[in-house]
Motif scaffolding. Structure first.
Motif, short mmCIF file in Angstrom:
data_model
loop_
_atom_site.label_atom_id
_atom_site.label_comp_id
_atom_site.label_asym_id
_atom_site.label_seq_id
_atom_site.Cartn_x
_atom_site.Cartn_y
_atom_site.Cartn_z
N ILE A 30 0.87 -1.17 0.00
CA ILE A 30 0.00 0.00 0.00
C ILE A 30 0.91 1.22 0.00
O ILE A 30 1.36 1.70 1.04
CB ILE A 30 -0.93 0.03 1.23
CG1 ILE A 30 -1.74 -1.26 1.32
CG2 ILE A 30 -1.85 1.24 1.17
CD1 ILE A 30 -2.76 -1.45 0.22
N GLY A 31 1.22 1.72 -1.18
CA GLY A 31 2.09 2.89 -1.27
C GLY A 31 2.96 2.85 -2.51
O GLY A 31 2.93 1.90 -3.28
N ARG A 32 3.72 3.92 -2.71
CA ARG A 32 4.65 4.18 -3.82
C ARG A 32 4.05 3.77 -5.16
O ARG A 32 4.69 3.12 -6.00
CB ARG A 32 6.02 3.55 -3.56
CG ARG A 32 6.12 2.06 -3.59
CD ARG A 32 7.52 1.56 -3.25
NE ARG A 32 7.67 0.19 -3.70
CZ ARG A 32 8.55 -0.22 -4.61
NH1 ARG A 32 9.38 0.61 -5.15
NH2 ARG A 32 8.59 -1.48 -4.97
N ASN A 33 2.82 4.20 -5.39
CA ASN A 33 2.13 3.85 -6.62
C ASN A 33 2.75 4.55 -7.83
O ASN A 33 2.94 5.77 -7.82
CB ASN A 33 0.66 4.23 -6.50
CG ASN A 33 -0.03 3.46 -5.40
OD1 ASN A 33 -0.39 2.31 -5.57
ND2 ASN A 33 -0.19 4.10 -4.25
N CYS A 48 3.22 8.88 -8.96
CA CYS A 48 4.60 8.67 -8.53
C CYS A 48 4.63 8.97 -7.03
O CYS A 48 4.87 10.10 -6.62
CB CYS A 48 5.55 9.58 -9.30
SG CYS A 48 7.29 9.29 -8.93
N GLY A 49 4.34 7.94 -6.23
CA GLY A 49 4.15 8.15 -4.80
C GLY A 49 5.26 7.56 -3.96
O GLY A 49 6.24 7.01 -4.46
N ASP A 88 1.02 8.77 -1.24
CA ASP A 88 1.41 7.53 -1.91
C ASP A 88 1.18 7.60 -3.42
O ASP A 88 1.43 6.63 -4.13
CB ASP A 88 0.69 6.32 -1.31
CG ASP A 88 -0.82 6.40 -1.41
OD1 ASP A 88 -1.36 7.52 -1.44
OD2 ASP A 88 -1.47 5.34 -1.44
N HIS A 89 0.75 8.78 -3.90
CA HIS A 89 0.59 8.99 -5.34
C HIS A 89 1.36 10.19 -5.87
O HIS A 89 1.63 10.27 -7.06
CB HIS A 89 -0.89 9.13 -5.68
CG HIS A 89 -1.67 7.88 -5.50
ND1 HIS A 89 -2.04 7.06 -6.54
CD2 HIS A 89 -2.12 7.26 -4.37
CE1 HIS A 89 -2.70 6.01 -6.07
NE2 HIS A 89 -2.75 6.11 -4.75
N ILE A 90 1.73 11.14 -4.99
CA ILE A 90 2.46 12.33 -5.47
C ILE A 90 3.80 12.53 -4.78
O ILE A 90 4.62 13.32 -5.24
CB ILE A 90 1.62 13.62 -5.31
CG1 ILE A 90 1.44 14.00 -3.83
CG2 ILE A 90 0.27 13.47 -6.00
CD1 ILE A 90 0.83 15.37 -3.62
N GLY A 91 4.06 11.83 -3.68
CA GLY A 91 5.24 12.11 -2.87
C GLY A 91 6.56 11.86 -3.57
O GLY A 91 7.59 12.44 -3.21
N GLY A 92 6.59 11.00 -4.60
CA GLY A 92 7.83 10.70 -5.30
C GLY A 92 8.10 11.61 -6.48
O GLY A 92 9.18 11.53 -7.10
N LEU A 396 -6.25 -5.73 -14.87
CA LEU A 396 -5.02 -5.79 -14.09
C LEU A 396 -5.31 -5.14 -12.73
O LEU A 396 -5.37 -3.91 -12.63
CB LEU A 396 -3.89 -5.04 -14.79
CG LEU A 396 -2.57 -4.93 -14.00
CD1 LEU A 396 -1.95 -6.31 -13.79
CD2 LEU A 396 -1.59 -3.99 -14.71
N PRO A 397 -5.53 -5.92 -11.66
CA PRO A 397 -5.72 -5.33 -10.34
C PRO A 397 -4.46 -4.58 -9.91
O PRO A 397 -3.33 -5.07 -10.07
CB PRO A 397 -5.98 -6.53 -9.43
CG PRO A 397 -6.46 -7.61 -10.36
CD PRO A 397 -5.69 -7.39 -11.63
N VAL A 398 -4.65 -3.38 -9.36
CA VAL A 398 -3.52 -2.56 -8.89
C VAL A 398 -3.83 -2.05 -7.49
O VAL A 398 -4.93 -2.21 -6.98
CB VAL A 398 -3.23 -1.38 -9.85
CG1 VAL A 398 -2.79 -1.89 -11.22
CG2 VAL A 398 -4.44 -0.46 -9.98
N HIS A 399 -2.85 -1.40 -6.90
CA HIS A 399 -2.99 -0.73 -5.61
C HIS A 399 -3.47 -1.69 -4.52
O HIS A 399 -4.64 -1.71 -4.17
CB HIS A 399 -3.94 0.47 -5.70
CG HIS A 399 -3.81 1.41 -4.52
ND1 HIS A 399 -4.25 1.08 -3.25
CD2 HIS A 399 -3.29 2.64 -4.40
CE1 HIS A 399 -4.01 2.08 -2.41
NE2 HIS A 399 -3.42 3.05 -3.10
#
Length: 559
Positions: A30-33, A48-49, A88-92, A396-399
């Protein structure tokens, strides 16, 4: 159903006219999506999380997606699409822009507003930013993007339909189907149905709540629980929530108005985000309700809106629980309302905070004992509706963690989806002639942010940190005469993080000296080999007598 494979080769060259999809984060955690889409030699990045570290990753600040698979192709990246403004979607994004600063960034008004302070902190000015809304259509290289409104635990969330000659991929981002959202903005199922009628070749769906039966509870349903907490509290109320959960803050402000209390924000991110939300019109605050000082009114008239709902060590609530917050000291009778869910992996940290707050005399209200939070993700019933409405050719299941991906895949199969893929980070999915398949994998690991270091910390070094934390540290100093090969001084043993004092090692010193002298008499002068002798002898003793496996650092000095 195509299952995950333990080992995959590197993917072949992308066939002409095909669409390639590679998740670089978010599948298995759960994270770094982050997901990349490639068509016609161009690359589109969706989200980009960051992922926040667990207890087994001591000292790590953040965990990023691995940019390695696209690092030598950054010139081909036509844009970064952000589905919503959670970390987890913008932090990276700043870390990716540090590698190429002028990549266009596309997102909703609130999402880009939450991103701006991060870019300023990293001194990134060159990235062009484009604000989009639901219903907008945008061309970006060979990709035509259509944005669709979805409901989530943060306003302005968007799904994105990615259209290429190879087919249409629909990425939901994080979403749920709250039919009575606080802001009146529902998931646009009409757009989902229209896209389904036109043909969705690959459907990438949020899996977080796929194991949960039925439908996710509406945000409005927790208002009575919050109101009950306010009605029964005789002293100060501290509410802990995500700093991005504007809907929850709005509910707290509404309750404060009803019960004649003032609200003060605690925590830098909470102050910043709520100021942004208010300025952009996402948060509605009557004049005089929000104050700058935590003691602007008597305790029974104050509400503190705080960060730290996940037990983060440096967040405001954790410091309150440890009685180390510079401004807020909890008193018996204060009420702490933890208005958030437990992110997997954070359970122990959260319960430690709850215990600390309880020990200080606070009345702690949390999801375990009251309906004070609802999820921002679609449960199984909502996912089934989406599959039946969209009727995709491939899913394609994600997240989600592995069990979430499997549960989501099972739902898709039950609705008759012809082809369901189960993948992990780094797996390569190619859409060719309407059929998606796993064609290989790329190297894709964790990238650790450790202070100012990005990507330098290795798993081996993390293991050393865990050993230091759990088993302790022993240093051994020996001085060797370089001319005669005799021991001039030592061995001296000093232990740290071990219950026994240094005298516990007295009985091994003669054997350690004898082993070193034997090695020296046989002509061994290489310091590394002598260090290995020390490690072997001392390590065996410590394991046998003390039942520990500490880090042993031998220092051999020639004089």
């Amino acid at each position: 159903m195509s299952h995950m494979h333990l080992e995959l080769d590197a993917p072949p060259a992308l066939p002409a006219g095909a669409l390639r999809v590679i998740p670089l984060g978010g599948l298995g955690e759960i994270g770094r999506n982050m997901t990349i889409f490639e068509y016609g030699g161009k690359i589109l990045v969706v989200d980009c999380g960051v992922l926040f570290p667990e207890e087994t990753q001591p000292g790590v600040d953040l965990i990023l997606p691995d940019f390695g698979p696209i690092r030598d192709r950054l010139k081909d990246v036509v844009g970064i699409v952000l589905t919503h403004g959670h970390e987890d979607h913008i932090g990276g994004v700043p870390y990716l822009l540090r590698e190429r600063g002028n990549i266009p960034v596309i997102g909703s008004q609130l999402t880009l507003a939450f991103l701006d302070p991060k870019l300023k902190e990293h001194k990134l000015k060159d990235a062009p930013k484009y604000v989009v809304s639901e219903g907008d259509i945008m061309d970006l290289g060979p990709f035509e993007l259509e944005f669709v409104a979805v409901n989530h635990s943060i306003p302005d969330a968007l799904a994105v339909a990615i259209k290429t000659p190879a087919g249409v991929a629909l990425h939901t981002g994080d979403f749920k189907m709250d039919q009575l959202p606080l802001d009146g903005r529902i998931t646009d199922l009409r757009a989902f149905a229209r896209l389904g009628e036109e043909g969705v070749d690959l459907f990438l769906t949020d899996s977080t709540n796929a194991e949960v039966p039925g439908f996710t509870t509406s945000e409005r349903n927790i208002t009575p629980a919050i109101d009950a907490v306010f009605a029964s509290s005789k002293k100060r109320i501290i509410v802990a929530s995500f700093a991005s959960h504007i809907h929850r803050v709005q509910q707290v402000i509404d309750a404060a108005v009803k019960h004649d209390r003032k609200v003060a924000y605690v925590g830098r991110s909470m102050v910043r985000n709520m100021q942004i939300a208010r300025e952009l019109g996402y948060l509605h605050v009557p004049d005089g309700v929000v104050v700058d000082k935590i003691d602007a009114a008597p305790p029974h008239k104050m509400v503190l809106m705080s960060t730290g709902s996940q037990g983060e060590p440096m967040a405001a609530l954790s410091r309150m629980a440890n009685n180390s917050h510079q401004q807020v000291s909890l008193e018996p009778g204060d009420t702490v309302l933890m208005a958030s869910s437990l992110i997997p992996g954070n359970e122990n940290a959260i319960y430690r905070v709850i215990d600390g707050l309880t020990k200080l005399g606070a009345n702690v209200v949390h999801k375990g004992n009251a309906l004070v939070h609802v999820s921002g993700h679609a449960s199984a019933g909502e996912l089934l509706y989406c599959y039946n409405i969209v009727q995709p050719s491939n899913v394609l299941p994600v997240h989600g963690e592995i069990r979430h991906l499997h549960a989501n895949a099972k739902l898709a199969t039950q609705t008759g989806v012809p082809n369901v893929l189960l993948a992990e980070d780094g797996y390569v999915i190619d859409l060719v002639d309407g059929h998606a398949s796993i064609t290989g994998a790329v190297d894709c690991g964790y990238v650790y942010v450790d202070g100012s270091s990005v990507g330098d910390l290795t798993d081996s070094e993390l293991k050393d940190r865990r050993v230091l934390a759990e088993e302790g540290f022993i240093s051994v100093v020996v001085v060797i005469d370089s001319a005669t090969g005799k021991i001039l001084s030592g061995p001296e043993i000093h232990a740290r993080g071990i219950a026994e004092d240094d005298s516990a090692f007295d009985e091994i010193l003669p054997k350690l000296s004898a082993s070193l002298e034997e090695a020296l008499s046989e002509g061994t002068r290489d310091n590394r080999q002598l260090q290995q002798v020390v490690r072997r002898v001392l390590g065996s003793f410590v394991g046998r007598r003390l039942r520990r496996r500490p880090m042993i650092l031998p220092v051999v000095i020639e004089a």
